[in-house]
Design a protein around this motif. Structure first.
Motif, PDB file in Angstrom:
ATOM      1  N   SER A 251      -3.308  16.866 -44.782  1.00 55.54           N
ATOM      2  CA  SER A 251      -3.725  16.233 -43.533  1.00 55.54           C
ATOM      3  C   SER A 251      -2.515  15.561 -42.900  1.00 55.54           C
ATOM      4  N   TRP A 252      -2.515  15.537 -41.577  1.00 49.29           N
ATOM      5  CA  TRP A 252      -1.327  15.140 -40.829  1.00 49.29           C
ATOM      6  C   TRP A 252      -1.642  13.961 -39.912  1.00 49.29           C
ATOM      7  N   THR A 253      -0.727  13.028 -39.879  1.00 48.96           N
ATOM      8  CA  THR A 253      -0.761  11.943 -38.896  1.00 48.96           C
ATOM      9  C   THR A 253       0.430  12.134 -37.960  1.00 48.96           C
ATOM     10  N   ILE A 254       0.156  12.246 -36.673  1.00 48.47           N
ATOM     11  CA  ILE A 254       1.199  12.485 -35.675  1.00 48.47           C
ATOM     12  C   ILE A 254       1.366  11.216 -34.846  1.00 48.47           C
ATOM     13  N   ILE A 255       2.563  10.674 -34.844  1.00 43.05           N
ATOM     14  CA  ILE A 255       2.872   9.439 -34.125  1.00 43.05           C
ATOM     15  C   ILE A 255       3.873   9.771 -33.027  1.00 43.05           C
ATOM     16  N   VAL A 256       3.524   9.449 -31.785  1.00 42.45           N
ATOM     17  CA  VAL A 256       4.377   9.778 -30.644  1.00 42.45           C
ATOM     18  C   VAL A 256       4.902   8.479 -30.037  1.00 42.45           C
ATOM     19  N   ASN A 257       6.216   8.350 -30.030  1.00 45.57           N
ATOM     20  CA  ASN A 257       6.869   7.174 -29.455  1.00 45.57           C
ATOM     21  C   ASN A 257       7.422   7.550 -28.085  1.00 45.57           C
ATOM     22  N   ILE A 258       6.738   7.115 -27.021  1.00 45.60           N
ATOM     23  CA  ILE A 258       7.192   7.429 -25.661  1.00 45.60           C
ATOM     24  C   ILE A 258       7.973   6.265 -25.056  1.00 45.60           C
ATOM     25  N   ALA A 259       8.391   5.328 -25.906  1.00 50.85           N
ATOM     26  CA  ALA A 259       9.095   4.138 -25.421  1.00 50.85           C
ATOM     27  C   ALA A 259      10.524   4.111 -25.943  1.00 50.85           C
ATOM     28  N   GLU A 260      11.355   3.367 -25.245  1.00 53.84           N
ATOM     29  CA  GLU A 260      12.700   3.049 -25.696  1.00 53.84           C
ATOM     30  C   GLU A 260      12.903   1.547 -25.565  1.00 53.84           C
ATOM     31  N   SER A 261      13.846   1.029 -26.316  1.00 50.74           N
ATOM     32  CA  SER A 261      14.112  -0.410 -26.292  1.00 50.74           C
ATOM     33  C   SER A 261      15.531  -0.667 -25.812  1.00 50.74           C
ATOM     34  N   SER A 262      15.679  -1.702 -25.007  1.00 50.82           N
ATOM     35  CA  SER A 262      17.003  -2.117 -24.555  1.00 50.82           C
ATOM     36  C   SER A 262      17.659  -2.968 -25.637  1.00 50.82           C
ATOM     37  N   LEU A 269       9.446   2.866 -20.646  1.00 52.10           N
ATOM     38  CA  LEU A 269       9.114   4.278 -20.834  1.00 52.10           C
ATOM     39  C   LEU A 269      10.373   5.114 -21.035  1.00 52.10           C
ATOM     40  N   SER A 270      10.305   6.031 -21.979  1.00 47.00           N
ATOM     41  CA  SER A 270      11.434   6.914 -22.238  1.00 47.00           C
ATOM     42  C   SER A 270      11.495   8.017 -21.182  1.00 47.00           C
ATOM     43  N   PRO A 271      12.687   8.365 -20.703  1.00 46.86           N
ATOM     44  CA  PRO A 271      12.801   9.506 -19.778  1.00 46.86           C
ATOM     45  C   PRO A 271      12.455  10.836 -20.448  1.00 46.86           C
ATOM     46  N   MET A 272      12.363  10.848 -21.783  1.00 48.69           N
ATOM     47  CA  MET A 272      12.000  12.053 -22.532  1.00 48.69           C
ATOM     48  C   MET A 272      10.501  12.121 -22.809  1.00 48.69           C
ATOM     49  N   MET A 273       9.729  11.294 -22.141  1.00 47.15           N
ATOM     50  CA  MET A 273       8.292  11.184 -22.409  1.00 47.15           C
ATOM     51  C   MET A 273       7.578  12.535 -22.341  1.00 47.15           C
ATOM     52  N   GLU A 274       7.814  13.308 -21.286  1.00 48.90           N
ATOM     53  CA  GLU A 274       7.110  14.581 -21.124  1.00 48.90           C
ATOM     54  C   GLU A 274       7.465  15.557 -22.239  1.00 48.90           C
ATOM     55  N   LYS A 275       8.712  15.540 -22.676  1.00 55.17           N
ATOM     56  CA  LYS A 275       9.123  16.433 -23.763  1.00 55.17           C
ATOM     57  C   LYS A 275       8.436  16.041 -25.064  1.00 55.17           C
ATOM     58  N   TYR A 276       8.352  14.744 -25.336  1.00 59.82           N
ATOM     59  CA  TYR A 276       7.697  14.288 -26.561  1.00 59.82           C
ATOM     60  C   TYR A 276       6.216  14.670 -26.557  1.00 59.82           C
ATOM     61  N   ILE A 277       5.567  14.522 -25.411  1.00 59.96           N
ATOM     62  CA  ILE A 277       4.149  14.883 -25.316  1.00 59.96           C
ATOM     63  C   ILE A 277       3.966  16.387 -25.506  1.00 59.96           C
ATOM     64  N   ALA A 278       4.880  17.188 -24.943  1.00 59.95           N
ATOM     65  CA  ALA A 278       4.798  18.643 -25.098  1.00 59.95           C
ATOM     66  C   ALA A 278       4.992  19.045 -26.560  1.00 59.95           C
ATOM     67  N   GLN A 279       5.898  18.372 -27.268  1.00 61.97           N
ATOM     68  CA  GLN A 279       6.093  18.661 -28.692  1.00 61.97           C
ATOM     69  C   GLN A 279       4.861  18.270 -29.502  1.00 61.97           C
ATOM     70  N   ASP A 332       3.258   6.407 -15.424  1.00 61.76           N
ATOM     71  CA  ASP A 332       3.720   5.028 -15.239  1.00 61.76           C
ATOM     72  C   ASP A 332       2.915   4.059 -16.105  1.00 61.76           C
ATOM     73  N   CYS A 333       2.469   4.529 -17.267  1.00 59.51           N
ATOM     74  CA  CYS A 333       1.613   3.709 -18.125  1.00 59.51           C
ATOM     75  C   CYS A 333       2.405   2.571 -18.765  1.00 59.51           C
ATOM     76  N   ASN A 334       1.682   1.574 -19.230  1.00 62.26           N
ATOM     77  CA  ASN A 334       2.295   0.517 -20.024  1.00 62.26           C
ATOM     78  C   ASN A 334       2.538   1.034 -21.440  1.00 62.26           C
ATOM     79  N   VAL A 335       3.533   0.478 -22.092  1.00 57.71           N
ATOM     80  CA  VAL A 335       3.844   0.904 -23.458  1.00 57.71           C
ATOM     81  C   VAL A 335       3.893  -0.313 -24.370  1.00 57.71           C
TER      82      VAL A 335
END
Length: 405
Positions: A251-262, A269-279, A332-335
Motif C-alpha cells: 500500500s502506498w502513501t503519496i505526499i505532494v509538496n506544492i510549497a517552497e520556503s524562503s 506556492l512552488s512554480p513547479m506546482m503543476e508538474k508535481y500534480i501531474a506526477q 492560487d490556493c493557500n499552502v
C-alpha cells in the motif's frame, strides 16, 4: 423565480402616455369626435397587453439544471446540452443565450470574445411556445481545474414593443467541468517490490493466511508434518498437504509538496506546482492499475488549515476521487508548511509500507522520513534526472545521491 428581468432601455418612454390619454379623452369630449375615443381605446388595450406580458416574462421559462460533472483530460473534447423549456404558449423569436466560462476550457463554436481570462459564449435561439430547445455546447479542455458556467442570460425582442428583454439566471448552474491534470511519467515504480503480511491475495508471496485454506496438493518431503490434510489423504489414499491463501500488503502513501520556503521560513506556492500534480496523477494511476491501494496528501490548505487528503483505498472509483482532488487544487490556493503536513501524516499513516514524496524535501522533513525508515517503511522521492523523473530511496541520512542527476 430563477430569472431577473432587465431592459436595454431606460423604460420611461411610456411615462407620458397616461397624460396623453387624458388629453385625448378631454379633446374628444369637447369636440364631440368619437373616433378619438376609439384611438384612446386601442392605446389602453395595447398598454394593458404590454403590462400583462411583462408580468409573465420569465415565469414559464425553465432552464434544466441537474447536478452533473463532466470529466476530461487536457486536450480532450466533451459535449453537453444546455436545455431551455418554454411552458408558455407565446413563442420567442430572435433570441440569444449567453454565458461565460474560464479559459481552462475553449470551444470552436459560439465564443464571441475573450476578456479577463473568460470565454463569452453567444448562441442564437428560437424557442416556440410549449416547446424546449437543446443547445449542444462542445468544449475542449485546455488546462487543469474546475470550470463552472456563469452569467447565463437569455435576451430577445419584446413581442409587442420590440424592446430588447434580458433575462438573467439567478440560480447556480450545477454543471461543473473537471479538467484532470496531465500525466507526467515517473520511472522506477516497479523497482521497490516490498511486501508485508496483509489481506491482498496474490499468487506469489512469502506470507500465508492460515485461516483461509484454498485446497490441497500432493505431499512433498519438505512439507511440515502439521500441514498434512489427513481427511483428504485418507480419501485419496495418498498424502495431501494443505494449501492456504498467499497474502501480502503493498500500500502506498503519496505526499505532494506544492510549497517552497524562503530563507526566512515563509511558505509560498512552488512554480513547479503543476508538474508535481501531474506526477502525482501518473503515480496514482499506475499504482491503482497494479491493484494496490493508495492514500493521498497535498499541502494545499483548505478552510481551517486542513490539507487536501484522500484515505487509503483502491479501485477505479478511488482513482477518480484522487484525480478530482488534484483537479480541485486552485492555482492560487493557500499552502501549509511541509513540516505541518508530515506531522499530520505521521499520526494517520497506518498500513502503508511505501511512502512517496513529490516536491522539495527539506532538512526539517528528514526527521519524519528517518522515523518511517526505522519503522520499516520504504520512503521514496521523485527526483529529476537527465532521462526524466525517477523514484529514488530516501535513506536515514537523506536523499540518495546519483551522479547522473
Amino acid at each position: 423565480m430563477y430569472w431577473s428581468r432587465s431592459s436595454d432601455k431606460a423604460g420611461h418612454e411610456y411615462d407620458l402616455l397616461p397624460f396623453l390619454l387624458v388629453v385625448l379623452t378631454i379633446t374628444s369630449i369637447v369636440i364631440s369626435e368619437p373616433f378619438i375615443l376609439i384611438i384612446v381605446g386601442f392605446i389602453v388595450v395595447f398598454m394593458i397587453l404590454i403590462q400583462l406580458y411583462n408580468r409573465q416574462i420569465g415565469k414559464k421559462l425553465i432552464l434544466e439544471n441537474k447536478r452533473r460533472s463532466i470529466r476530461m483530460f487536457e486536450g480532450e473534447e466533451a459535449e453537453f446540452d444546455l436545455v431551455l423549456k418554454n411552458q408558455s404558449i407565446l413563442p420567442i423569436f430572435n433570441g440569444f443565450v449567453s454565458f461565460t466560462t474560464d479559459e481552462k476550457v475553449g470551444s470552436e463554436r459560439f465564443v464571441r470574445f475573450n476578456q479577463k481570462r473568460k470565454n463569452h459564449f453567444h448562441v442564437p435561439l428560437l424557442l416556440m411556445g410549449k416547446s424546449e430547445a437543446r443547445i449542444p455546447i462542445s468544449l475542449i479542455a485546455r488546462e487543469r481545474g474546475v470550470v463552472h458556467i456563469k452569467n447565463i442570460r437569455f435576451s430577445f425582442p419584446h413581442i409587442l414593443n420590440f424592446e430588447q428583454v434580458i433575462l438573467s439566471y439567478q440560480g447556480l448552474y450545477q454543471t461543473e467541468i473537471l479538467v484532470y491534470p496531465k500525466l507526467s511519467p515517473v520511472a522506477g515504480i516497479d523497482d521497490f517490490p516490498y511486501n508485508n503480511f496483509g489481506n491482498q491475495v496474490t499468487q506469489f508471496s512469502p506470507f500465508e493466511d492460515l485461516l483461509s485454506p484454498v485446497g490441497t496438493r500432493d505431499y512433498v518431503p519438505s512439507d511440515p508434518f502439521h500441514r498434512i490434510h489427513w481427511k483428504a489423504s485418507a480419501k485419496g489414499q495418498t498424502l495431501q498437504t494443505k494449501v492456504f491463501e498467499r497474502n501480502r500488503n503493498i500500500s502506498w502513501t503519496i505526499i505532494v509538496n506544492i510549497a517552497e520556503s524562503s530563507p526566512l521560513g515563509n511558505v509560498y506556492l512552488s512554480p513547479m506546482m503543476e508538474k508535481y500534480i501531474a506526477q502525482a496523477a501518473y503515480i496514482c494511476q499506475t499504482i491503482t492499475k497494479q491493484g494496490h491501494p493508495i492514500e493521498l496528501y497535498v499541502n494545499a490548505a483548505k478552510v481551517g488549515s486542513m490539507p487536501f487528503q484522500l484515505g487509503s483505498e483502491g479501485g477505479r472509483e478511488h482513482l477518480k476521487k484522487a484525480f478530482e482532488l488534484l483537479t480541485r487544487i486552485e492555482k492560487d490556493c493557500n499552502v501549509m508548511s511541509m513540516t505541518n503536513l508530515l506531522y499530520r501524516v505521521d499520526h494517520e499513516i497506518n498500513d502503508s509500507n511505501i511512502v512517496i514524496i513529490i516536491g522539495d524535501v527539506q532538512r526539517d522533513s528528514l526527521h519524519y522520513t528517518n522515523k518511517w525508515n526505522r519503522r520499516g517503511n520504504s520512503v521514496l522521492h521523485v527526483s529529476e534526472y537527465i532521462s526524466g523523473a525517477r523514484l529514488t530511496e530516501i535513506k536515514n541520512e537523506g536523499l540518495a545521491v546519483n551522479d547522473t542527476k
